[in-house]
Design a protein around this motif. Structure first.
Motif, PDB file in Angstrom:
ATOM      1  N   GLU A 164       0.846  -1.187   0.000  1.00  0.00           N
ATOM      2  CA  GLU A 164       0.000   0.000   0.000  1.00  0.00           C
ATOM      3  C   GLU A 164       0.886   1.244   0.000  1.00  0.00           C
ATOM      4  O   GLU A 164       2.031   1.208   0.432  1.00  0.00           O
ATOM      5  CB  GLU A 164      -0.918   0.037   1.232  1.00  0.00           C
ATOM      6  N   VAL A 165       0.334   2.338  -0.501  1.00  0.00           N
ATOM      7  CA  VAL A 165       1.054   3.603  -0.548  1.00  0.00           C
ATOM      8  C   VAL A 165       0.920   4.285   0.807  1.00  0.00           C
ATOM      9  O   VAL A 165      -0.187   4.426   1.326  1.00  0.00           O
ATOM     10  CB  VAL A 165       0.490   4.510  -1.669  1.00  0.00           C
ATOM     11  N   SER A 166       2.024   4.706   1.360  1.00  0.00           N
ATOM     12  CA  SER A 166       2.010   5.416   2.639  1.00  0.00           C
ATOM     13  C   SER A 166       1.131   6.661   2.523  1.00  0.00           C
ATOM     14  O   SER A 166       1.155   7.345   1.502  1.00  0.00           O
ATOM     15  CB  SER A 166       3.442   5.819   2.999  1.00  0.00           C
ATOM     16  N   PRO A 167       0.335   6.972   3.543  1.00  0.00           N
ATOM     17  CA  PRO A 167      -0.519   8.176   3.469  1.00  0.00           C
ATOM     18  C   PRO A 167       0.269   9.460   3.183  1.00  0.00           C
ATOM     19  O   PRO A 167      -0.190  10.301   2.402  1.00  0.00           O
ATOM     20  CB  PRO A 167      -1.172   8.231   4.852  1.00  0.00           C
ATOM     21  N   LYS A 168       1.448   9.606   3.772  1.00  0.00           N
ATOM     22  CA  LYS A 168       2.273  10.798   3.506  1.00  0.00           C
ATOM     23  C   LYS A 168       2.694  10.842   2.040  1.00  0.00           C
ATOM     24  O   LYS A 168       2.673  11.889   1.411  1.00  0.00           O
ATOM     25  CB  LYS A 168       3.521  10.790   4.378  1.00  0.00           C
ATOM     26  N   HIS A 169       3.093   9.699   1.500  1.00  0.00           N
ATOM     27  CA  HIS A 169       3.526   9.635   0.107  1.00  0.00           C
ATOM     28  C   HIS A 169       2.349   9.865  -0.839  1.00  0.00           C
ATOM     29  O   HIS A 169       2.505  10.488  -1.887  1.00  0.00           O
ATOM     30  CB  HIS A 169       4.184   8.299  -0.189  1.00  0.00           C
ATOM     31  N   ALA A 170       1.173   9.337  -0.492  1.00  0.00           N
ATOM     32  CA  ALA A 170      -0.009   9.496  -1.344  1.00  0.00           C
ATOM     33  C   ALA A 170      -0.366  10.969  -1.501  1.00  0.00           C
ATOM     34  O   ALA A 170      -0.689  11.424  -2.604  1.00  0.00           O
ATOM     35  CB  ALA A 170      -1.185   8.713  -0.774  1.00  0.00           C
ATOM     36  N   ILE A 171      -0.296  11.722  -0.421  1.00  0.00           N
ATOM     37  CA  ILE A 171      -0.603  13.153  -0.490  1.00  0.00           C
ATOM     38  C   ILE A 171       0.400  13.864  -1.379  1.00  0.00           C
ATOM     39  O   ILE A 171       0.039  14.706  -2.208  1.00  0.00           O
ATOM     40  CB  ILE A 171      -0.630  13.763   0.924  1.00  0.00           C
ATOM     41  N   LYS A 172       1.669  13.498  -1.263  1.00  0.00           N
ATOM     42  CA  LYS A 172       2.716  14.114  -2.076  1.00  0.00           C
ATOM     43  C   LYS A 172       2.540  13.758  -3.556  1.00  0.00           C
ATOM     44  O   LYS A 172       2.602  14.619  -4.429  1.00  0.00           O
ATOM     45  CB  LYS A 172       4.086  13.637  -1.594  1.00  0.00           C
ATOM     46  N   ILE A 173       2.289  12.468  -3.841  1.00  0.00           N
ATOM     47  CA  ILE A 173       2.126  12.010  -5.227  1.00  0.00           C
ATOM     48  C   ILE A 173       0.888  12.635  -5.866  1.00  0.00           C
ATOM     49  O   ILE A 173       0.891  12.972  -7.051  1.00  0.00           O
ATOM     50  CB  ILE A 173       2.056  10.467  -5.274  1.00  0.00           C
ATOM     51  N   ALA A 174      -0.192  12.795  -5.108  1.00  0.00           N
ATOM     52  CA  ALA A 174      -1.440  13.348  -5.651  1.00  0.00           C
ATOM     53  C   ALA A 174      -1.268  14.781  -6.146  1.00  0.00           C
ATOM     54  O   ALA A 174      -2.061  15.253  -6.962  1.00  0.00           O
ATOM     55  CB  ALA A 174      -2.542  13.276  -4.599  1.00  0.00           C
ATOM     56  N   LYS A 175      -0.250  15.475  -5.703  1.00  0.00           N
ATOM     57  CA  LYS A 175      -0.003  16.857  -6.132  1.00  0.00           C
ATOM     58  C   LYS A 175       0.786  16.931  -7.433  1.00  0.00           C
ATOM     59  O   LYS A 175       0.891  18.009  -8.023  1.00  0.00           O
ATOM     60  CB  LYS A 175       0.747  17.617  -5.040  1.00  0.00           C
ATOM     61  N   TRP A 176       1.353  15.821  -7.894  1.00  0.00           N
ATOM     62  CA  TRP A 176       2.157  15.825  -9.110  1.00  0.00           C
ATOM     63  C   TRP A 176       1.281  16.127 -10.325  1.00  0.00           C
ATOM     64  O   TRP A 176       0.145  15.691 -10.418  1.00  0.00           O
ATOM     65  CB  TRP A 176       2.854  14.491  -9.305  1.00  0.00           C
ATOM     66  N   ARG A 177       1.854  16.859 -11.272  1.00  0.00           N
ATOM     67  CA  ARG A 177       1.131  17.214 -12.495  1.00  0.00           C
ATOM     68  C   ARG A 177       2.026  16.973 -13.714  1.00  0.00           C
ATOM     69  O   ARG A 177       3.243  16.918 -13.590  1.00  0.00           O
ATOM     70  CB  ARG A 177       0.702  18.675 -12.445  1.00  0.00           C
ATOM     71  N   ASP A 178       1.390  16.833 -14.872  1.00  0.00           N
ATOM     72  CA  ASP A 178       2.170  16.640 -16.093  1.00  0.00           C
ATOM     73  C   ASP A 178       2.682  17.990 -16.599  1.00  0.00           C
ATOM     74  O   ASP A 178       2.498  19.021 -15.948  1.00  0.00           O
ATOM     75  CB  ASP A 178       1.356  15.884 -17.153  1.00  0.00           C
ATOM     76  N   LYS A 179       3.293  17.994 -17.768  1.00  0.00           N
ATOM     77  CA  LYS A 179       3.893  19.217 -18.319  1.00  0.00           C
ATOM     78  C   LYS A 179       2.862  20.305 -18.587  1.00  0.00           C
ATOM     79  O   LYS A 179       3.178  21.481 -18.570  1.00  0.00           O
ATOM     80  CB  LYS A 179       4.633  18.886 -19.617  1.00  0.00           C
ATOM     81  N   ARG A 180       1.638  19.916 -18.852  1.00  0.00           N
ATOM     82  CA  ARG A 180       0.568  20.886 -19.135  1.00  0.00           C
ATOM     83  C   ARG A 180      -0.140  21.375 -17.871  1.00  0.00           C
ATOM     84  O   ARG A 180      -1.044  22.186 -17.946  1.00  0.00           O
ATOM     85  CB  ARG A 180      -0.458  20.259 -20.068  1.00  0.00           C
ATOM     86  N   GLY A 181       0.248  20.827 -16.737  1.00  0.00           N
ATOM     87  CA  GLY A 181      -0.362  21.233 -15.477  1.00  0.00           C
ATOM     88  C   GLY A 181      -1.568  20.399 -15.066  1.00  0.00           C
ATOM     89  O   GLY A 181      -2.243  20.711 -14.089  1.00  0.00           O
ATOM     90  N   LYS A 182      -1.845  19.324 -15.813  1.00  0.00           N
ATOM     91  CA  LYS A 182      -2.971  18.463 -15.470  1.00  0.00           C
ATOM     92  C   LYS A 182      -2.541  17.424 -14.452  1.00  0.00           C
ATOM     93  O   LYS A 182      -1.422  16.927 -14.501  1.00  0.00           O
ATOM     94  CB  LYS A 182      -3.511  17.762 -16.708  1.00  0.00           C
ATOM     95  N   ARG A 183      -3.431  17.077 -13.555  1.00  0.00           N
ATOM     96  CA  ARG A 183      -3.141  16.066 -12.548  1.00  0.00           C
ATOM     97  C   ARG A 183      -2.908  14.708 -13.210  1.00  0.00           C
ATOM     98  O   ARG A 183      -3.548  14.374 -14.200  1.00  0.00           O
ATOM     99  CB  ARG A 183      -4.322  15.916 -11.597  1.00  0.00           C
ATOM    100  N   ILE A 184      -2.009  13.928 -12.640  1.00  0.00           N
ATOM    101  CA  ILE A 184      -1.782  12.582 -13.165  1.00  0.00           C
ATOM    102  C   ILE A 184      -2.209  11.512 -12.157  1.00  0.00           C
ATOM    103  O   ILE A 184      -2.187  10.331 -12.466  1.00  0.00           O
ATOM    104  CB  ILE A 184      -0.315  12.377 -13.608  1.00  0.00           C
ATOM    105  N   PHE A 185      -2.617  11.934 -10.981  1.00  0.00           N
ATOM    106  CA  PHE A 185      -3.134  11.015  -9.953  1.00  0.00           C
ATOM    107  C   PHE A 185      -4.380  11.615  -9.327  1.00  0.00           C
ATOM    108  O   PHE A 185      -4.538  12.828  -9.281  1.00  0.00           O
ATOM    109  CB  PHE A 185      -2.102  10.788  -8.839  1.00  0.00           C
ATOM    110  N   VAL A 186      -5.248  10.748  -8.838  1.00  0.00           N
ATOM    111  CA  VAL A 186      -6.422  11.191  -8.110  1.00  0.00           C
ATOM    112  C   VAL A 186      -6.582  10.311  -6.878  1.00  0.00           C
ATOM    113  O   VAL A 186      -6.361   9.103  -6.933  1.00  0.00           O
ATOM    114  CB  VAL A 186      -7.689  11.168  -9.003  1.00  0.00           C
ATOM    115  N   CYS A 187      -6.918  10.927  -5.752  1.00  0.00           N
ATOM    116  CA  CYS A 187      -7.198  10.191  -4.516  1.00  0.00           C
ATOM    117  C   CYS A 187      -8.684  10.089  -4.324  1.00  0.00           C
ATOM    118  O   CYS A 187      -9.422  11.044  -4.534  1.00  0.00           O
ATOM    119  CB  CYS A 187      -6.585  10.909  -3.311  1.00  0.00           C
ATOM    120  N   GLU A 188      -9.135   8.913  -3.921  1.00  0.00           N
ATOM    121  CA  GLU A 188     -10.563   8.694  -3.671  1.00  0.00           C
ATOM    122  C   GLU A 188     -10.754   8.141  -2.277  1.00  0.00           C
ATOM    123  O   GLU A 188      -9.938   7.432  -1.775  1.00  0.00           O
ATOM    124  CB  GLU A 188     -11.112   7.710  -4.680  1.00  0.00           C
TER     125      GLU A 188
END
Length: 64
Positions: free
Chosen positions: A40-64
């Motif tokens: 499983e993804v660590s909660p701290k890491h999940a929050i950090k990863i969810a903020k990542w965006r592609d070159k156009r500024g679109k999100r590449i991850f979503v948390c549910e």
């Protein structure tokens, strides 16, 4: 709010995320659990990863 999964929604078929010394493998449109259990993804890491965006500024991850 408590999230239970993080899903890769980017353009390619898969994505490898490295946070600190931990590596997570994501398949396109398939969620990974968020928590402290094995594979499983660590909660701290999940929050950090969810903020990542592609070159156009679109999100590449979503948390549910």
């Amino acid at each position: 709010m408590k999230y239970v999964t993080i899903t890769y929604i980017g353009k390619s078929e898969g994505f490898i995320a490295k946070v600190d010394s931990k590596v997570y493998e994501f398949e396109w449109n398939k969620g990974l659990g968020i928590g402290n259990r094995l594979d499983e993804v660590s909660p701290k890491h999940a929050i950090k990863i969810a903020k990542w965006r592609d070159k156009r500024g679109k999100r590449i991850f979503v948390c549910e």
